[in-house]
Design a protein around this motif. Structure first.
Motif, mmCIF file in Angstrom:
data_model
loop_
_atom_site.group_PDB
_atom_site.id
_atom_site.type_symbol
_atom_site.label_atom_id
_atom_site.label_comp_id
_atom_site.label_asym_id
_atom_site.label_seq_id
_atom_site.Cartn_x
_atom_site.Cartn_y
_atom_site.Cartn_z
ATOM 1 N N ALA A 253 0.608 -1.035 0.055
ATOM 2 C CA ALA A 253 0.122 0.009 -0.171
ATOM 3 C C ALA A 253 1.342 0.869 -0.084
ATOM 4 O O ALA A 253 0.291 2.296 -0.442
ATOM 5 C CB ALA A 253 -1.020 0.270 0.920
ATOM 6 N N ASP A 254 2.517 1.313 0.630
ATOM 7 C CA ASP A 254 3.048 2.312 0.965
ATOM 8 C C ASP A 254 4.243 1.970 0.231
ATOM 9 O O ASP A 254 5.315 1.092 1.459
ATOM 10 C CB ASP A 254 3.563 2.777 2.216
ATOM 11 C CG ASP A 254 3.832 4.175 2.289
ATOM 12 O OD1 ASP A 254 4.457 4.554 1.383
ATOM 13 O OD2 ASP A 254 3.733 4.419 3.894
ATOM 14 N N THR A 255 4.773 1.941 -0.432
ATOM 15 C CA THR A 255 6.082 1.461 -1.230
ATOM 16 C C THR A 255 7.227 2.545 -0.398
ATOM 17 O O THR A 255 8.551 1.501 0.114
ATOM 18 C CB THR A 255 6.509 1.902 -2.397
ATOM 19 O OG1 THR A 255 6.029 3.215 -3.435
ATOM 20 C CG2 THR A 255 5.276 0.548 -3.316
ATOM 21 N N ASP A 260 10.967 0.551 -1.151
ATOM 22 C CA ASP A 260 10.808 0.170 -2.949
ATOM 23 C C ASP A 260 10.183 0.661 -3.871
ATOM 24 O O ASP A 260 10.088 1.555 -3.348
ATOM 25 C CB ASP A 260 9.936 -1.628 -2.613
ATOM 26 C CG ASP A 260 10.335 -2.650 -2.032
ATOM 27 O OD1 ASP A 260 11.382 -3.059 -2.296
ATOM 28 O OD2 ASP A 260 9.669 -3.908 -1.722
ATOM 29 N N ALA A 261 10.832 0.447 -4.974
ATOM 30 C CA ALA A 261 10.605 1.377 -5.867
ATOM 31 C C ALA A 261 9.220 0.922 -6.486
ATOM 32 O O ALA A 261 8.307 1.968 -7.350
ATOM 33 C CB ALA A 261 11.312 1.381 -6.898
ATOM 34 N N GLN A 262 8.564 0.230 -6.668
ATOM 35 C CA GLN A 262 7.441 -0.963 -7.237
ATOM 36 C C GLN A 262 6.759 -0.820 -5.902
ATOM 37 O O GLN A 262 6.897 -1.091 -4.472
ATOM 38 C CB GLN A 262 7.622 -2.085 -7.984
ATOM 39 C CG GLN A 262 8.605 -1.537 -8.916
ATOM 40 C CD GLN A 262 9.539 -2.849 -10.129
ATOM 41 O OE1 GLN A 262 9.735 -3.566 -9.066
ATOM 42 N NE2 GLN A 262 8.357 -3.535 -10.917
ATOM 43 N N SER A 263 5.097 -0.635 -6.802
ATOM 44 C CA SER A 263 4.468 -1.092 -5.349
ATOM 45 C C SER A 263 3.975 -2.944 -5.353
ATOM 46 O O SER A 263 3.202 -3.477 -4.437
ATOM 47 C CB SER A 263 2.529 -0.099 -6.161
ATOM 48 O OG SER A 263 2.299 -1.121 -7.179
ATOM 49 N N HIS A 264 3.921 -3.391 -6.456
ATOM 50 C CA HIS A 264 3.399 -5.025 -6.491
ATOM 51 C C HIS A 264 4.826 -5.099 -7.034
ATOM 52 O O HIS A 264 5.362 -4.502 -8.411
ATOM 53 C CB HIS A 264 2.844 -5.046 -6.831
ATOM 54 C CG HIS A 264 1.662 -4.550 -8.698
ATOM 55 N ND1 HIS A 264 1.704 -3.541 -8.786
ATOM 56 C CD2 HIS A 264 2.000 -5.176 -9.987
ATOM 57 C CE1 HIS A 264 1.324 -2.960 -9.792
ATOM 58 N NE2 HIS A 264 1.697 -4.326 -10.256
ATOM 59 N N TYR A 265 5.540 -6.786 -7.681
ATOM 60 C CA TYR A 265 6.663 -7.437 -7.794
ATOM 61 C C TYR A 265 6.670 -8.625 -7.467
ATOM 62 O O TYR A 265 5.586 -9.304 -6.514
ATOM 63 C CB TYR A 265 7.867 -7.087 -8.318
ATOM 64 C CG TYR A 265 8.377 -6.484 -6.655
ATOM 65 C CD1 TYR A 265 8.836 -7.318 -5.419
ATOM 66 C CD2 TYR A 265 7.684 -5.428 -6.280
ATOM 67 C CE1 TYR A 265 9.591 -7.115 -4.828
ATOM 68 C CE2 TYR A 265 8.290 -5.540 -4.626
ATOM 69 C CZ TYR A 265 9.528 -6.315 -4.031
ATOM 70 O OH TYR A 265 8.830 -5.744 -2.936
ATOM 71 N N ARG A 266 7.340 -9.542 -8.264
ATOM 72 C CA ARG A 266 7.507 -10.870 -7.954
ATOM 73 C C ARG A 266 8.749 -11.245 -7.804
ATOM 74 O O ARG A 266 9.914 -10.850 -8.016
ATOM 75 C CB ARG A 266 7.142 -11.950 -9.058
ATOM 76 C CG ARG A 266 5.466 -12.444 -9.547
ATOM 77 C CD ARG A 266 5.197 -13.072 -10.789
ATOM 78 N NE ARG A 266 4.036 -12.637 -10.404
ATOM 79 C CZ ARG A 266 2.714 -13.630 -11.019
ATOM 80 N NH1 ARG A 266 3.387 -14.792 -10.484
ATOM 81 N NH2 ARG A 266 1.841 -13.526 -11.696
ATOM 82 N N ALA A 298 17.238 -1.695 5.390
ATOM 83 C CA ALA A 298 16.733 -1.895 4.021
ATOM 84 C C ALA A 298 15.633 -2.487 2.682
ATOM 85 O O ALA A 298 14.271 -2.476 3.479
ATOM 86 C CB ALA A 298 17.708 -4.024 3.086
ATOM 87 N N ALA A 299 15.982 -2.071 1.512
ATOM 88 C CA ALA A 299 14.661 -2.418 0.405
ATOM 89 C C ALA A 299 14.253 -3.652 1.746
ATOM 90 O O ALA A 299 14.508 -4.838 0.986
ATOM 91 C CB ALA A 299 14.979 -2.347 -0.796
ATOM 92 N N PHE A 300 12.879 -3.640 0.917
ATOM 93 C CA PHE A 300 11.904 -5.195 1.487
ATOM 94 C C PHE A 300 12.113 -5.891 0.158
ATOM 95 O O PHE A 300 12.679 -7.273 0.549
ATOM 96 C CB PHE A 300 10.340 -4.680 1.362
ATOM 97 C CG PHE A 300 9.354 -5.818 2.362
ATOM 98 C CD1 PHE A 300 9.173 -5.983 3.414
ATOM 99 C CD2 PHE A 300 8.435 -6.536 1.164
ATOM 100 C CE1 PHE A 300 8.358 -6.900 3.844
ATOM 101 C CE2 PHE A 300 8.261 -7.140 2.500
ATOM 102 C CZ PHE A 300 7.942 -7.712 3.187
ATOM 103 N N ALA A 301 12.327 -5.475 -0.783
ATOM 104 C CA ALA A 301 12.621 -6.798 -1.944
ATOM 105 C C ALA A 301 14.265 -7.508 -1.516
ATOM 106 O O ALA A 301 14.270 -8.801 -1.896
ATOM 107 C CB ALA A 301 13.154 -6.124 -3.243
ATOM 108 N N ASP A 302 14.955 -7.050 -0.483
ATOM 109 C CA ASP A 302 16.052 -7.538 -0.267
ATOM 110 C C ASP A 302 15.706 -8.370 0.868
ATOM 111 O O ASP A 302 16.284 -10.216 0.393
ATOM 112 C CB ASP A 302 17.547 -6.755 0.216
ATOM 113 C CG ASP A 302 17.536 -5.855 -1.054
ATOM 114 O OD1 ASP A 302 18.029 -5.828 -1.378
ATOM 115 O OD2 ASP A 302 18.339 -4.814 -0.259
ATOM 116 N N HIS A 303 14.903 -8.053 1.242
ATOM 117 C CA HIS A 303 14.529 -9.182 2.351
ATOM 118 C C HIS A 303 14.002 -10.332 1.884
ATOM 119 O O HIS A 303 14.263 -11.761 2.071
ATOM 120 C CB HIS A 303 13.585 -8.614 4.098
ATOM 121 C CG HIS A 303 13.374 -7.638 4.171
ATOM 122 N ND1 HIS A 303 15.349 -7.993 4.916
ATOM 123 C CD2 HIS A 303 13.483 -5.802 4.478
ATOM 124 C CE1 HIS A 303 15.907 -5.797 5.232
ATOM 125 N NE2 HIS A 303 14.840 -5.411 4.652
#
Length: 335
Positions: A253-255, A260-266, A298-303
Motif C-alpha cells: 500500500a505504501d512503497t 521499494d520502488a514498485q508497488s507490486h512485483y514477483r 534495506a529495501a523490502f525486496a532484499d528481505h
C-alpha cells in the motif's frame, strides 16, 4: 518445570536484532510415502518424529538466520515440552513457555515422493496460550523490532501480542495459517505485513472481500489482478503471497515505508532439489522477519530474496524445525 534460559554463550543470541515469535510447538509424527493416502487407503511408509509447530519452526528459522529471538508459547509438562526446552537452549532461543496441564501439541504429517505434504494438528497445550501470559511478555515484545505470529494458538492471545507490539512501535508480521483459520478484521488491521500461501490467501480473500478465487490458478494470474486482490484484503499494509516453486508476489500500500520502488512485483524461487517441503512457509516467515530485524533500512525486496533462498534451502532437508538452515549455509549456497 521451568523454561530453560537461552544459552548466554550462543553466537546467534548475541546479535542485536530482535524478533519475537508467538505461536505453537508440536511434536511432529511424519510418514514418508510414495503417494498421499486416499480415503479408506492403508499404505506402508517410513516413519520419523521430530520438533515442529508453525511457531517453533518460525522461531528456529529466525534465530538460525541470525536474529536474537524470543519464542512465546505453551507447553505440556511431558517429553514434548522437555524436547522444546532442550532444543531452544541448544539454538540460543529465548523460550518463554506457559506451563500447561494439557499435553504438548502434536501433528501427523504425510509426505509424498514429490515432497508434497498433508498435515493434521492436535493443538494440546497450544490452545492454552492466554492473554495474561502474553501480557507478561510485554517487555520483550516492546524490545523487539519485529513480532511474528501464526494462528495455531488462540486468536485472543495473538491479537494481544499484536496490540502490544503496535503500542511499542514494533513491526508486525501475520502468517494467516492454517488456511481454515478464522482471522478477524481487527487482527488484520494490526498487521504491517500479511504472508499467506495460495490457499490461505484465497480463504481470507473470500472471508474479508467476498472474492472467490481458485488457489490452484493463483500463481498464473497477471500481476495487476493479484495486486488488486491484495489491496482488497489488506488496504493499509503489505501482502506477500508465497507461491511455492513460483516464488512469491508482494503488494504494498505504501512503497516508501518499505523502501521499494514498485508497488507490486514477483520474486522468483531459488533453484534447489526439494526433498521435503514441510515447514518451507515457516522458513520463509522466520527468515523474512530476521532479515527485516537485522537490516531495517534495506529495501523490502532484499528481505524477500533472502527469505526465498532460505526457504528453498530448507526443502533440501527432511523435517520441519530440524530442516532450518543457518545463515552461513544460505550465504555459502547463494552468496
Amino acid at each position: 518445570m521451568t523454561p530453560a534460559p537461552a544459552n548466554p554463550e550462543s553466537r546467534i543470541a548475541n546479535h542485536g536484532a530482535k524478533v519475537v515469535v508467538v505461536g505453537s510447538f508440536n511434536v511432529d509424527h511424519v510418514w514418508t510415502v510414495a503417494a498421499l493416502p486416499r480415503p479408506g487407503e492403508t499404505l506402508s511408509g517410513h516413519y520419523h518424529t521430530g520438533p515442529g509447530g508453525k511457531g517453533f519452526n518460525q522461531a528456529t528459522a529466525a534465530v538460525r538466520a541470525g536474529a536474537a529471538t524470543t519464542f512465546v508459547c505453551a507447553l505440556g509438562d511431558d517429553l514434548g515440552g522437555q524436547l522444546a526446552r532442550a532444543l531452544a537452549q541448544a539454538d540460543g532461543l529465548d523460550l518463554r513457555a506457559h506451563n500447561s496441564e494439557a499435553p504438548t501439541g502434536t501433528a501427523g504429517i504425510y509426505v509424498d515422493g514429490a515432497g508434497r505434504n498433508s498435515i493434521v494438528i492436535g493443538p494440546g497445550a497450544n490452545a492454552e496460550l492466554s492473554v495474561a501470559f502474553v501480557e507478561e511478555q510485554r517487555n520483550r515484545i516492546a524490545g523487539a523490532q519485529v513480532l511474528l505470529a501464526q494462528l495455531e494458538s488462540p486468536l485472543h492471545a495473538i491479537e494481544a501480542a499484536f496490540r502490544a507490539a503496535r503500542a511499542a512501535g514494533a513491526r508486525t508480521v501475520l502468517n494467516p495459517a492454517p488456511a481454515d483459520a478464522d482471522v478477524p478484521a481487527s487482527l488484520l488491521a494490526l498487521a504491517d505485513v500479511v504472508t499467506p500461501n495460495e490457499t490461505e490467501f484465497c480463504a481470507q480473500l473470500l472471508r474479508h472481500a467476498g472474492e472467490r478465487v481458485d488457489a490452484t490458478t493463483l500463481a498464473s494470474q497477471d500481476d495487476e489482478t493479484l495486486h488488486g486482490w491484495c489491496r482488497r484484503l489488506l488496504p493499509h499494509g503489505t501482502v506477500v503471497v508465497t507461491l511455492g516453486a513460483a516464488g512469491c508476489f508482494v503488494s504494498h500500500a505504501d512503497t516508501a515505508m518499505h523502501r521499494d520502488a514498485q508497488s507490486h512485483y514477483r520474486v522468483a524461487a531459488a533453484k534447489v532439489q526439494p526433498l521435503d517441503t514441510t515447514g518451507a512457509g515457516d522458513a520463509f516467515n522466520g527468515a523474512l522477519s530476521a532479515s527485516w530485524a537485522r537490516h531495517p533500512d534495506a529495501a523490502f525486496a532484499d528481505h524477500l530474496h533472502y527469505a526465498n533462498r532460505y526457504a528453498a534451502l530448507s526443502t533440501e532437508r527432511a523435517g520441519a524445525a530440524a530442516s532450518m538452515p543457518r545463515d552461513a549455509d544460505v550465504r555459502a549456497r547463494f552468496g
